[in-house]
Scaffold this motif. Sequence first.
Motif, PDB file in Angstrom:
ATOM      1  N   ALA A 102      45.370 -28.433  28.470  1.00 54.07           N
ATOM      2  CA  ALA A 102      46.406 -28.234  29.482  1.00 54.07           C
ATOM      3  C   ALA A 102      45.828 -28.526  30.861  1.00 54.07           C
ATOM      4  CB  ALA A 102      46.935 -26.807  29.429  1.00 54.07           C
ATOM      5  N   VAL A 103      46.731 -28.789  31.814  1.00 56.76           N
ATOM      6  CA  VAL A 103      46.303 -29.080  33.183  1.00 56.76           C
ATOM      7  C   VAL A 103      47.162 -28.264  34.141  1.00 56.76           C
ATOM      8  CG1 VAL A 103      47.832 -31.104  33.272  1.00 56.76           C
ATOM      9  CG2 VAL A 103      45.934 -30.900  34.899  1.00 56.76           C
ATOM     10  N   ALA A 104      46.541 -27.693  35.170  1.00 54.80           N
ATOM     11  CA  ALA A 104      47.266 -26.926  36.176  1.00 54.80           C
ATOM     12  C   ALA A 104      48.120 -27.865  37.021  1.00 54.80           C
ATOM     13  CB  ALA A 104      46.287 -26.164  37.067  1.00 54.80           C
ATOM     14  N   PRO A 105      49.333 -27.455  37.402  1.00 53.03           N
ATOM     15  CA  PRO A 105      50.206 -28.319  38.197  1.00 53.03           C
ATOM     16  C   PRO A 105      49.576 -28.768  39.516  1.00 53.03           C
ATOM     17  CG  PRO A 105      51.415 -26.416  37.368  1.00 53.03           C
ATOM     18  CD  PRO A 105      49.982 -26.164  37.054  1.00 53.03           C
ATOM     19  N   GLU A 106      48.689 -27.933  40.084  1.00 53.94           N
ATOM     20  CA  GLU A 106      48.092 -28.268  41.374  1.00 53.94           C
ATOM     21  C   GLU A 106      47.238 -29.532  41.331  1.00 53.94           C
ATOM     22  OE1 GLU A 106      47.564 -23.727  40.987  1.00 53.94           O
ATOM     23  OE2 GLU A 106      48.056 -25.433  39.708  1.00 53.94           O
ATOM     24  N   VAL A 107      46.703 -29.873  40.145  1.00 52.72           N
ATOM     25  CA  VAL A 107      45.822 -31.047  40.053  1.00 52.72           C
ATOM     26  C   VAL A 107      46.384 -32.132  39.143  1.00 52.72           C
ATOM     27  CG1 VAL A 107      43.723 -29.762  40.600  1.00 52.72           C
ATOM     28  CG2 VAL A 107      44.485 -29.929  38.210  1.00 52.72           C
ATOM     29  N   ALA A 108      47.540 -31.911  38.508  1.00 45.04           N
ATOM     30  CA  ALA A 108      48.082 -32.879  37.553  1.00 45.04           C
ATOM     31  C   ALA A 108      48.382 -34.222  38.196  1.00 45.04           C
ATOM     32  CB  ALA A 108      49.342 -32.324  36.898  1.00 45.04           C
ATOM     33  N   LEU A 116      36.586 -27.379  34.219  1.00 43.44           N
ATOM     34  CA  LEU A 116      37.038 -27.155  32.853  1.00 43.44           C
ATOM     35  C   LEU A 116      36.908 -25.677  32.526  1.00 43.44           C
ATOM     36  CD1 LEU A 116      35.220 -30.125  31.049  1.00 43.44           C
ATOM     37  CD2 LEU A 116      37.374 -30.148  32.317  1.00 43.44           C
ATOM     38  N   HIS A 117      37.965 -25.088  32.030  1.00 45.32           N
ATOM     39  CA  HIS A 117      37.955 -23.687  31.614  1.00 45.32           C
ATOM     40  C   HIS A 117      38.193 -23.647  30.115  1.00 45.32           C
ATOM     41  CE1 HIS A 117      38.346 -19.414  31.648  1.00 45.32           C
ATOM     42  NE2 HIS A 117      39.620 -19.436  31.299  1.00 45.32           N
ATOM     43  N   GLN A 118      37.200 -23.131  29.360  1.00 42.91           N
ATOM     44  CA  GLN A 118      37.275 -23.105  27.904  1.00 42.91           C
ATOM     45  C   GLN A 118      37.024 -21.687  27.393  1.00 42.91           C
ATOM     46  OE1 GLN A 118      34.431 -26.424  27.165  1.00 42.91           O
ATOM     47  NE2 GLN A 118      36.140 -27.400  26.094  1.00 42.91           N
ATOM     48  N   PRO A 119      38.058 -20.839  27.392  1.00 44.56           N
ATOM     49  CA  PRO A 119      37.874 -19.475  26.884  1.00 44.56           C
ATOM     50  C   PRO A 119      37.625 -19.441  25.384  1.00 44.56           C
ATOM     51  CG  PRO A 119      40.195 -19.902  27.348  1.00 44.56           C
ATOM     52  CD  PRO A 119      39.422 -21.082  27.879  1.00 44.56           C
ATOM     53  N   LEU A 120      38.086 -20.478  24.687  1.00 44.54           N
ATOM     54  CA  LEU A 120      37.874 -20.605  23.247  1.00 44.54           C
ATOM     55  C   LEU A 120      37.476 -22.048  22.948  1.00 44.54           C
ATOM     56  CD1 LEU A 120      41.045 -18.660  22.038  1.00 44.54           C
ATOM     57  CD2 LEU A 120      38.694 -17.836  21.892  1.00 44.54           C
ATOM     58  N   PRO A 121      36.761 -22.308  21.858  1.00 45.98           N
ATOM     59  CA  PRO A 121      36.331 -23.682  21.566  1.00 45.98           C
ATOM     60  C   PRO A 121      37.480 -24.660  21.448  1.00 45.98           C
ATOM     61  CG  PRO A 121      35.142 -22.106  20.193  1.00 45.98           C
ATOM     62  CD  PRO A 121      36.222 -21.331  20.891  1.00 45.98           C
ATOM     63  N   TRP A 122      38.656 -24.197  21.020  1.00 50.26           N
ATOM     64  CA  TRP A 122      39.793 -25.096  20.792  1.00 50.26           C
ATOM     65  C   TRP A 122      40.818 -25.019  21.923  1.00 50.26           C
ATOM     66  CZ3 TRP A 122      43.989 -21.896  20.577  1.00 50.26           C
ATOM     67  CH2 TRP A 122      43.751 -20.579  20.199  1.00 50.26           C
ATOM     68  N   TRP A 123      40.497 -24.336  23.005  1.00 56.44           N
ATOM     69  CA  TRP A 123      41.433 -24.170  24.121  1.00 56.44           C
ATOM     70  C   TRP A 123      40.746 -24.611  25.409  1.00 56.44           C
ATOM     71  CZ3 TRP A 123      46.461 -21.841  23.982  1.00 56.44           C
ATOM     72  CH2 TRP A 123      47.077 -21.720  25.232  1.00 56.44           C
ATOM     73  N   THR A 124      41.253 -25.686  26.022  1.00 57.49           N
ATOM     74  CA  THR A 124      40.682 -26.216  27.258  1.00 57.49           C
ATOM     75  C   THR A 124      41.781 -26.343  28.297  1.00 57.49           C
ATOM     76  OG1 THR A 124      39.065 -27.497  25.983  1.00 57.49           O
ATOM     77  CG2 THR A 124      39.369 -28.099  28.302  1.00 57.49           C
ATOM     78  N   SER A 125      41.522 -25.855  29.473  1.00 56.27           N
ATOM     79  CA  SER A 125      42.459 -26.019  30.568  1.00 56.27           C
ATOM     80  C   SER A 125      41.724 -26.630  31.766  1.00 56.27           C
ATOM     81  CB  SER A 125      43.131 -24.706  30.965  1.00 56.27           C
ATOM     82  OG  SER A 125      42.153 -23.746  31.339  1.00 56.27           O
ATOM     83  N   ILE A 126      42.429 -27.486  32.481  1.00 53.74           N
ATOM     84  CA  ILE A 126      41.872 -28.143  33.662  1.00 53.74           C
ATOM     85  C   ILE A 126      42.467 -27.461  34.885  1.00 53.74           C
ATOM     86  CG2 ILE A 126      41.534 -30.349  34.818  1.00 53.74           C
ATOM     87  CD1 ILE A 126      40.422 -30.194  31.943  1.00 53.74           C
ATOM     88  N   GLU A 127      41.593 -26.942  35.738  1.00 51.21           N
ATOM     89  CA  GLU A 127      42.023 -26.154  36.880  1.00 51.21           C
ATOM     90  C   GLU A 127      41.411 -26.707  38.159  1.00 51.21           C
ATOM     91  OE1 GLU A 127      40.675 -22.269  35.906  1.00 51.21           O
ATOM     92  OE2 GLU A 127      42.149 -21.972  34.299  1.00 51.21           O
ATOM     93  N   PRO A 128      41.957 -26.331  39.340  1.00 50.52           N
ATOM     94  CA  PRO A 128      41.332 -26.743  40.601  1.00 50.52           C
ATOM     95  C   PRO A 128      39.925 -26.149  40.702  1.00 50.52           C
ATOM     96  CG  PRO A 128      43.541 -25.874  40.976  1.00 50.52           C
ATOM     97  CD  PRO A 128      43.196 -25.575  39.552  1.00 50.52           C
ATOM     98  N   ARG A 129      39.010 -26.894  41.273  1.00 51.20           N
ATOM     99  CA  ARG A 129      37.664 -26.393  41.486  1.00 51.20           C
ATOM    100  C   ARG A 129      37.660 -25.427  42.674  1.00 51.20           C
ATOM    101  NH1 ARG A 129      33.769 -31.006  42.724  1.00 51.20           N
ATOM    102  NH2 ARG A 129      34.191 -31.530  40.535  1.00 51.20           N
TER     103      ARG A 129
END
Length: 234
Positions: free
Chosen positions: A186-192, A220-233
């Motif tokens: 997933a990607v945060a709307p702020e950086v999409a 990159l935020h990966q709370p679980l191995p199969w869950w990745t989210s892209i967030e603002p730095r």
Amino acid sequence: MAGGGVAGWMAWRCTELPLLAAHWTADHRAASGELATRVLSDGSRIWLAPGAAVTLHFDAQTRCLQLLAGQLFVDTAPDAHRRFIVDTPQGRLRALGTRFHVRLLADERATLAVYDGAVELRAAGSAATTVVQAGQQRHFDAQALDGATPADPNGRAWIRGILLAQDMALGDVLAELARYRPGHLAVAPEVAGLRVHGSFPLTNTDRALAMLAGILPIRLHQPLPWWTSIEPRR
């Protein structure tokens, strides 16, 4: 019984059941995350992107591929006696000695990009045909064709496992990578909407994501191995 029938119809129309059924009946398919290559009985070669499915109908007059889902790249072998056809829900493509890419889109449209030779294209609801030449691309639905534009280089880069980003939105880049990656991306709307330039490996999405994090103000935020989210730095 009526309620069950309605529920079943809604499940068929509003879920991935039609796509699953297409895969069950297909002669060739590519699993999620897989880039598959097949050599057909006539010597033609096809590439299937993740989730793609095709059915073959070869006889003495015609070599026909029915694209049921996803996207396909075709390198046709010469055959003086049998025409080469690709059928889609939106229309019919007849190869004129060629290499081309066809992709079914989510909005009931399709894209044809030709890289060598030419392809004759006819929308399903029309009797008129149009010849798409090498270097051209057309979007079409069952009723009409859009105007010709330059063929997208990504239409053949993906068969080499490469995504070419030429001023692409980050959200679009990640949507392509997600097709080759298990789990949630997933990607945060702020950086999409950040613009991306460069080439990225489709077959090594961890590396592609690391490359993006190195050139853009993202993390990159990966709370679980199969869950990745892209967030603002931060």
